[in-house]
Design a protein around this motif. Structure first.
Motif, mmCIF file in Angstrom:
data_model
loop_
_atom_site.group_PDB
_atom_site.id
_atom_site.type_symbol
_atom_site.label_atom_id
_atom_site.label_comp_id
_atom_site.label_asym_id
_atom_site.label_seq_id
_atom_site.Cartn_x
_atom_site.Cartn_y
_atom_site.Cartn_z
ATOM 1 N N THR A 185 31.611 1.115 2.828
ATOM 2 C CA THR A 185 31.112 2.016 1.773
ATOM 3 C C THR A 185 31.419 1.394 0.413
ATOM 4 O OG1 THR A 185 33.212 3.211 1.500
ATOM 5 C CG2 THR A 185 31.654 4.079 3.141
ATOM 6 N N ASP A 186 30.591 1.738 -0.569
ATOM 7 C CA ASP A 186 30.861 1.271 -1.929
ATOM 8 C C ASP A 186 31.558 2.379 -2.701
ATOM 9 O OD1 ASP A 186 28.850 0.102 -4.753
ATOM 10 O OD2 ASP A 186 30.933 -0.325 -4.177
ATOM 11 N N TRP A 187 32.627 2.923 -2.130
ATOM 12 C CA TRP A 187 33.465 3.872 -2.859
ATOM 13 C C TRP A 187 34.866 3.810 -2.262
ATOM 14 C CZ3 TRP A 187 29.626 6.309 0.391
ATOM 15 C CH2 TRP A 187 30.122 7.080 1.431
ATOM 16 N N ALA A 353 26.432 12.442 -4.915
ATOM 17 C CA ALA A 353 26.489 11.384 -3.905
ATOM 18 C C ALA A 353 27.933 11.195 -3.441
ATOM 19 C CB ALA A 353 25.987 10.083 -4.544
ATOM 20 N N HIS A 354 28.189 10.606 -2.305
ATOM 21 C CA HIS A 354 27.291 10.437 -1.161
ATOM 22 C C HIS A 354 27.727 11.384 -0.054
ATOM 23 C CE1 HIS A 354 24.964 6.985 -2.396
ATOM 24 N NE2 HIS A 354 26.037 6.335 -2.747
ATOM 25 N N TYR A 355 28.270 12.545 -0.460
ATOM 26 C CA TYR A 355 28.949 13.453 0.465
ATOM 27 C C TYR A 355 29.045 14.793 -0.272
ATOM 28 C CZ TYR A 355 32.009 11.142 -2.785
ATOM 29 O OH TYR A 355 32.495 10.560 -3.942
ATOM 30 N N VAL A 378 25.895 9.942 5.648
ATOM 31 C CA VAL A 378 25.184 9.060 6.588
ATOM 32 C C VAL A 378 24.719 7.884 5.752
ATOM 33 C CG1 VAL A 378 23.177 8.834 8.089
ATOM 34 C CG2 VAL A 378 24.547 10.938 8.132
ATOM 35 N N TYR A 379 25.534 6.895 5.649
ATOM 36 C CA TYR A 379 25.464 5.881 4.579
ATOM 37 C C TYR A 379 25.410 4.487 5.186
ATOM 38 C CZ TYR A 379 27.178 3.417 0.337
ATOM 39 O OH TYR A 379 27.341 2.592 -0.746
ATOM 40 N N TRP A 380 24.309 3.739 4.812
ATOM 41 C CA TRP A 380 24.181 2.342 5.232
ATOM 42 C C TRP A 380 24.154 2.226 6.758
ATOM 43 C CZ3 TRP A 380 27.781 -0.692 1.286
ATOM 44 C CH2 TRP A 380 27.172 -0.676 0.043
ATOM 45 N N THR A 381 25.127 1.522 7.342
ATOM 46 C CA THR A 381 24.928 1.054 8.730
ATOM 47 C C THR A 381 25.779 1.837 9.735
ATOM 48 O OG1 THR A 381 26.683 -0.517 8.294
ATOM 49 C CG2 THR A 381 24.410 -1.283 7.956
ATOM 50 N N CYS A 474 14.255 7.391 -3.291
ATOM 51 C CA CYS A 474 14.220 5.918 -3.195
ATOM 52 C C CYS A 474 15.218 5.290 -4.149
ATOM 53 C CB CYS A 474 12.819 5.402 -3.529
ATOM 54 S SG CYS A 474 12.706 3.600 -3.395
ATOM 55 N N ASN A 475 16.012 4.368 -3.598
ATOM 56 C CA ASN A 475 16.959 3.594 -4.406
ATOM 57 C C ASN A 475 16.360 2.217 -4.667
ATOM 58 O OD1 ASN A 475 18.611 5.755 -3.888
ATOM 59 N ND2 ASN A 475 20.117 4.621 -2.650
ATOM 60 N N GLU A 476 16.294 1.798 -5.925
ATOM 61 C CA GLU A 476 15.791 0.456 -6.224
ATOM 62 C C GLU A 476 16.549 -0.112 -7.410
ATOM 63 O OE1 GLU A 476 14.152 -0.243 -9.177
ATOM 64 O OE2 GLU A 476 13.772 1.783 -9.901
ATOM 65 N N ASP A 554 31.700 5.233 -14.178
ATOM 66 C CA ASP A 554 32.307 4.162 -13.383
ATOM 67 C C ASP A 554 33.225 4.789 -12.335
ATOM 68 O OD1 ASP A 554 32.809 1.777 -16.143
ATOM 69 O OD2 ASP A 554 31.024 2.453 -15.079
ATOM 70 N N PHE A 555 33.286 4.155 -11.173
ATOM 71 C CA PHE A 555 34.129 4.714 -10.102
ATOM 72 C C PHE A 555 34.802 3.596 -9.331
ATOM 73 C CE2 PHE A 555 31.266 3.580 -6.627
ATOM 74 C CZ PHE A 555 30.036 3.453 -7.272
ATOM 75 N N ARG A 556 35.933 3.925 -8.709
ATOM 76 C CA ARG A 556 36.694 2.907 -7.980
ATOM 77 C C ARG A 556 35.937 2.482 -6.724
ATOM 78 N NH1 ARG A 556 41.893 2.096 -9.670
ATOM 79 N NH2 ARG A 556 42.734 3.660 -11.079
ATOM 80 N N ARG A 571 30.867 -0.711 -12.008
ATOM 81 C CA ARG A 571 30.684 -0.506 -13.449
ATOM 82 C C ARG A 571 29.270 -0.059 -13.800
ATOM 83 N NH1 ARG A 571 35.464 0.415 -15.476
ATOM 84 N NH2 ARG A 571 37.000 -1.260 -15.199
ATOM 85 N N LYS A 572 28.541 0.536 -12.872
ATOM 86 C CA LYS A 572 27.172 0.969 -13.183
ATOM 87 C C LYS A 572 27.148 2.315 -13.899
ATOM 88 C CE LYS A 572 24.971 -1.689 -9.517
ATOM 89 N NZ LYS A 572 26.244 -2.085 -8.812
ATOM 90 N N GLY A 573 28.290 2.837 -14.229
ATOM 91 C CA GLY A 573 28.331 4.117 -14.949
ATOM 92 C C GLY A 573 27.661 4.030 -16.300
HETATM 93 C C1 GCU Z 1 23.514 1.462 -3.479
HETATM 94 C C2 GCU Z 1 24.356 2.582 -2.933
HETATM 95 C C3 GCU Z 1 25.458 3.001 -3.856
HETATM 96 C C4 GCU Z 1 26.092 1.770 -4.474
HETATM 97 C C5 GCU Z 1 25.036 1.152 -5.372
HETATM 98 C C6 GCU Z 1 25.535 -0.123 -6.038
HETATM 99 O O1 GCU Z 1 22.270 1.905 -3.834
HETATM 100 O O2 GCU Z 1 23.588 3.731 -2.610
HETATM 101 O O3 GCU Z 1 26.422 3.736 -3.095
HETATM 102 O O4 GCU Z 1 27.244 2.079 -5.207
HETATM 103 O O5 GCU Z 1 23.906 0.753 -4.608
HETATM 104 O O6 GCU Z 1 25.211 -1.196 -5.510
HETATM 105 O O7 GCU Z 1 26.233 0.006 -7.037
#
Ligand code: GCU
Length: 602
Positions: A185-187, A353-355, A378-381, A474-476, A554-556, A571-573
């Motif tokens: 997970t990315d969290w 997100a994501h819960y 229900v995240y990724w793989t 959709c995520n892009e 931003d999140f850890r 750092r996408k905040g």
């Molecule tokens: C994905 C994912 C996020 C993640 C983000 C990223 O789309 O859904 O949980 O943090 O991309 O790469 O920053």
């Protein structure tokens, strides 16, 4: 195989409701005693408190027994009274430096006294525990719960005594391949008793659960049900909305269940007017008050209709990351800050997100007029071919719906995030969609999907799961992971579906305060450029009906290690974890202000 294997099967088969007969709706509206505060804790990375040296469950010598030496010669190798403390609620990672990356088990213990009058019942209710909780009272196993973000409770009427109760919860947050989420997970994997723990006292027969909403497609017919729990299950029950002069009298059947239906002249809830009504559910033996908004949500071709009118969702995604202190968010202050920032953005919509987030978030969104996309991890793989994984995902879905089904702000249940295409995944998710619809026919179903390039400049949204959804998410990341920001100027979007699209993620990273030219990645200038070009592209998507860029703050994340820039933060905040707005915040704010004033891009 830990006892959890057995318990999890029992529990997940019947939901975590097996222990107490089902979820208790609106705990905040009941007679409760908080067990929040300082709990004694034992860090137990090798599960010594559960298994003997042959790796067999050993309840007698386990930490759940809370044994004390009966003589100066007796060997007992643990002692809660001399162990460190942790604050509850709160993840353990942020409370002690040595626990920052900890993944394992921690035993929590809380003593309490309670005088329970005859004919009354007592439950212990957990807002959440990440990830797997095993709970005992006075040395007796109450049950287990799997899933880190939904509430669960156990009845303790027969076990509680007036003095000297000890409640023990072993919480483990090891990531599991078969888990929901899985190991990737990315969290941050914040572990522990991350939300409120409270005692809930009820009469012998009480109003355990209810659903009071508008009938799908109607603006003046209330529809729902009530469910009693106890021995006097056949009762006259009135569901009253005093301000609307509406009262619906029903009689519950031998299961304690009754449908509710009737006309009511109601001011409909909306972001512009988040009208909430006091609703009183009164049985002969119990009464519960709640605050409920009434609105309709549906799609019509490519439009999302709120109260019959097309709406464009001006949104933002957010993790349950605590502003300023970081760690798992849970408090009213956290909720007010996060949703307050969304309002500053001129948002009318938040993707949690994501819960499932703390219940305070959806109750505050009700009051503030923010529409909510709610989702399960229900995240990724995850293991789409594993029946246990499906049962776990379905249980978390049902627990999320059970908790938030009366919240007008919640309009979308999301089944998944960025899951890889495949037969097993399609079967898993389409089954989950069907289950969500059966549980809650009033809300829209979505998922955060991914598009693919049909040619160099055409993003095609034709994920087969789309046929089962009401709204396409959709995520892009055009301009971040996918080419330079200017690439967005050349991209067009297509879909075979006649369904609304919410662009549920886009954006890029920046370290707040790091400035440079527009070509230097991770500067605020670069991030702003990503957003400017993204907005240009988004405006050209004919079936776009909402946006929720990634991410508010931003999140850890253990995956983001770049020294001096990320330092284990994503750092996408649009805002730093210290509450400082980046330039891109104002780019997005300006877009939403223009949408608010001039209408949606299409
Ligand atoms: C994905 C994912 C996020 C993640 C983000 C990223 O789309 O859904 O949980 O943090 O991309 O790469 O920053």
């Amino acid at each position: 195989m830990r006892m959890v294997g057995v318990m999890a099967v029992l529990m997940v088969a019947g939901g975590a409701w097996g222990q107490s007969g089902g979820p208790i709706q609106n705990v905040a509206g009941r007679k409760t005693v908080s067990l929040n505060g300082s709990w004694q804790t034992i860090v137990d990375p090798f599960l010594t408190g559960y298994y003997d040296y042959r790796w067999q469950p050993d309840a007698e010598h386990g930490f759940g027994a809370n044994r004390k030496p009966q003589s100066k010669s007796e060997l007992v190798e643990y002692d809660y009274d001399r162990s460190a403390h942790l604050q509850v609620p709160g993840d353990w990672n942020m409370q002690r430096p040595e626990l920052l990356f900890y993944e394992g088990a921690i035993w929590y213990k809380r003593d309490f006294d309670y005088k329970l009058e005859p004919g009354r019942r007592l439950f212990v209710h957990f807002g959440a525990a990440n990830y797997h909780a095993t709970v005992l009272l006075n040395g007796k196993l109450l049950g287990e719960h799997v899933g880190g973000f939904t509430p669960f409770s156990f009845e303790i009427t027969a076990l509680v005594r007036e003095k000297g109760n000890f409640l023990i919860a072993m919480v483990e947050n090891q990531r599991r391949m078969e888990g929901v989420p899985t190991v990737n997970t990315d969290w941050w994997n914040y572990g522990g008793l991350t939300r409120d723990v409270q005692l809930v006292e009820e009469p012998e027969t009480f109003v355990q659960d209810y659903s009071i909403q508008l009938e799908k497609g109607s603006r003046n017919r209330v529809s729902g049900w009530v469910r009693l729990n106890g021995t006097r299950l056949g009762q006259k029950v009135t569901v009253e909305i005093p301000e609307a002069g509406a009262a619906f009298a029903v009689t519950t059947d031998e299961r304690g269940y009754a449908k509710v239906a009737g006309e009511a002249q109601l001011t409909l809830w909306s972001p512009e007017n988040p009208k909430l009504y006091e609703v009183v559910v009164e049985a002969e033996t119990d009464r519960v008050r709640d605050s409920i908004g009434f609105r309709t949500i549906e799609t019509s071709g490519g439009n999302i209709l709120l109260n019959g009118k097309p709406i464009f969702l001006r949104g933002i995604t957010m993790h349950a990351e605590a502003p300023y202190r970081t760690g798992r968010a849970w408090s009213e202050d956290d909720a007010r800050t996060l949703l307050g920032w969304a309002k500053e953005l001129h948002a009318n919509f938040v993707r949690l997100a994501h819960y499932p987030h703390d219940e305070r978030m959806v109750r505050l969104a009700d009051r503030m007029g923010l529409l909510v996309w709610a989702e399960i991890p229900v995240y990724w793989t995850i293991q789409f071919g594993n029946p246990q994984t499906y049962a776990n995902a379905e249980n978390q879905l049902l627990e999320m719906i059970a908790r938030d089904k009366n919240r007008a702000s919640v309009i979308l249940w999301s089944m998944a995030n960025e899951t890889p295409l495949g037969e097993a995944r399609l079967s898993f998710l389409s089954r989950l969609v069907e289950r969500a619809r059966r549980e809650d026919p009033t809300r829209l179903i979505t998922a955060a999907l991914q598009a693919h390039y049909a040619d160099e400049t055409t993003e095609m949204m034709d994920d087969p799961l789309g046929q089962f959804l009401d709204v396409l998410g959709c995520n892009e990341y055009v301009g971040w992971y996918d080419g330079p920001p200017e690439k967005a100027d050349r991209i067009q979007w297509k879909t075979p579906y006649d369904k609304p699209l919410v662009m549920s993620e886009f954006g890029g990273g920046a370290l707040q305060g790091y400035h440079g030219d527009e070509l230097t990645i991770f500067t605020e200038e670069f991030q702003s450029r990503v957003y400017q070009h993204q907005i240009g592209m988004l405006k050209r998507i004919p079936f776009l009906r909402g946006t929720s860029p990634w991410v508010l703050m931003d999140f850890r994340s253990p995956k983001r290690t770049l020294p001096g820039i990320q330092d284990y933060f994503n750092r996408k905040g649009l805002i730093s974890e210290r509450g400082q707005k980046k330039a891109a915040f104002f780019v997005m704010q300006q877009f939403y202000e223009s949408v608010e004033k001039e209408g949606p891009p299409r």
